[in-house]
Write a protein that holds these residues in place. Sequence first.
Motif, short mmCIF file in Angstrom:
data_model
loop_
_atom_site.label_atom_id
_atom_site.label_comp_id
_atom_site.label_asym_id
_atom_site.label_seq_id
_atom_site.Cartn_x
_atom_site.Cartn_y
_atom_site.Cartn_z
N TYR A 296 11.69 -21.53 1.31
CA TYR A 296 11.80 -19.82 1.01
C TYR A 296 13.46 -19.58 0.58
CZ TYR A 296 11.41 -14.91 1.29
OH TYR A 296 11.46 -13.50 1.01
N ALA A 406 8.95 -13.78 5.97
CA ALA A 406 9.17 -13.30 4.72
C ALA A 406 9.44 -11.63 4.30
CB ALA A 406 8.53 -13.80 3.64
N ARG A 457 14.79 -17.36 -5.31
CA ARG A 457 14.01 -18.16 -4.57
C ARG A 457 14.39 -18.00 -3.11
NH1 ARG A 457 12.04 -22.62 -7.34
NH2 ARG A 457 12.64 -22.82 -9.55
N PRO A 458 14.90 -16.96 -2.46
CA PRO A 458 14.63 -15.51 -3.13
C PRO A 458 16.25 -15.23 -3.58
CG PRO A 458 14.90 -15.33 -0.62
CD PRO A 458 14.80 -16.81 -0.83
N SER A 459 16.97 -16.20 -3.40
CA SER A 459 18.27 -15.75 -3.90
C SER A 459 18.54 -16.26 -5.25
CB SER A 459 19.51 -16.33 -2.85
OG SER A 459 19.20 -17.43 -2.90
N SER A 473 15.82 -11.49 -3.91
CA SER A 473 14.22 -10.87 -4.04
C SER A 473 13.74 -10.34 -2.62
CB SER A 473 13.48 -11.90 -4.60
OG SER A 473 12.01 -11.58 -4.49
N GLY A 476 10.18 -12.62 -1.80
CA GLY A 476 10.12 -13.92 -2.25
C GLY A 476 10.21 -14.21 -3.79
N TYR A 477 9.47 -15.04 -4.33
CA TYR A 477 9.81 -15.85 -5.41
C TYR A 477 9.66 -14.86 -6.60
CZ TYR A 477 9.78 -19.01 -9.66
OH TYR A 477 9.79 -19.52 -10.60
#
Length: 509
Positions: A296, A406, A457-459, A473, A476-477
């Motif tokens: 993640y 998350a 992803r999240p960056s 983000s 998440g994705y």
Amino acid sequence: MTGLWRLLEQAARRARLAIPLLALLATMALCRPARGDAAPTPAAGAAGGAGAAGAPAPPGPRPLPPIPGAGKVTVVAIAGAIDLGLSPFLERVVAAQGEGDLLVLDISTLGGRIDAALAIRDALLRARARTVCWVNPRAISAGALISLACDVIAVAPGATLGAATPVQLGEGGEMKPVAEKIVSYMRKEMRATAEAKGRRGDIAEAMVDADAEVPGLDEKGKLLTLDGAQALAWGVAEVQAGSEAELFGALGRPSPGEIARPRPSFAEELARFLSDPTLSGILMTLGMLGILLELYAPGHGVSLAVGLSCLALFFFGHHVVKLAGWEEIALFVAGAILIAVEILAPGHVVPGVVGAGCVALALLLALLDLERVPLDIAWHAGWLPRALATASVSLAATAVLAVVAARVAPRTRFGRRLVLDTAIRAVATEGPSGSSAAPASLASAVGRVVTAGTDLRPSGKVSLDGRRVEALSELGYVEAGARVRVIRADAGRLVVRAIAGGSGEEAGA
């Protein structure tokens, strides 16, 4: 005349008194056995608790097999429950014995796991040394199976041996009877073990199944447990000994000058601890959670290291106790790789589904010993349902914790630092190239709708006024090209949130 009458009257009175005495003496004379006749004795089978007429007499102790007069002497104490941590230790000790050695198991147990007892039983049947089980003072259930697998059984005063019917724990911890199939399976195992060492198989069966009957010893409807005297009288045990010195004397073995007393190694003790069902479930959950968090938010490596360490401990413990082989480990690794492919390149679905199935199957197989216990026996004994429950709860807990992490981690100071570690390093190394906006100009972007320039992803990066800006983000994705709203600016980066279902708002690209 009067005097004569009085004499007759006194004589009659004395006769009346003498008649009962004479009758008593006559009765005693008639009941007395003739000279040379033996008085009746109890039936010889009374030693086994069955004094019925015609019951077979107990055969007496078995002849003692040849005991080596020289060679190494090893004494191993078996106390407490027979568990999976004990079996690898005893297998190692038995394998280390050679021809002419003497191995003594000083046993005191109320039983334990069937699969662990079967592993020990198999090792004893293959032993090259002469094996002696000293029941001191009890060998119940799984302990009875181990005892019957030895060449010699010695009993201490007050010893008990038997009651080997399998049971399972209910919800409240109470003992519950098992299915008939398991009783039949254990009945055959006990009989085969006893007969392999020259003992009576019907006595071994009666220890497992209350419906088995041994004439003169045990009646139908009662589970057989022998005391020391019965074990000797019916040829189950060979000798009696109240101390170690008495044991060697009864075996006809000169007192050994040196006795080896091995103990479980650190690895075996650790495996015994790690294979505990509760701890196994915790290690599975933490291991998979660590891998998911690394996928993640890749880059920092902390969660990955924790996850791999937990899984390594899980598989190490179950590998040592002979539950998890290299096949299960390879299956788990393959499943983890397929899950990683699905997360890093989403949209295919198949790798994720197959990978999750491989992981679940590997964890399930690592909790069972299907090499010694057939699958149907494992199911009826409750081991397979418990393994399924443990693996399912672990996977469900992993999914829940991953979602919570998350959502919560980006809102905490430690979580932001951990999740954005890669993004921070990227911003710091970009230098004055102008590809990243200055921190002061990012504050004005809060509230705007921008486009994701790369996958988050999240960056990743978003496009802001023709420039690429580091972004994270919030949930998440996010795919490249998707529209996101800027929530806040934080230390040279933007925190964005995906716009569900698309939006007609103008982008700030």
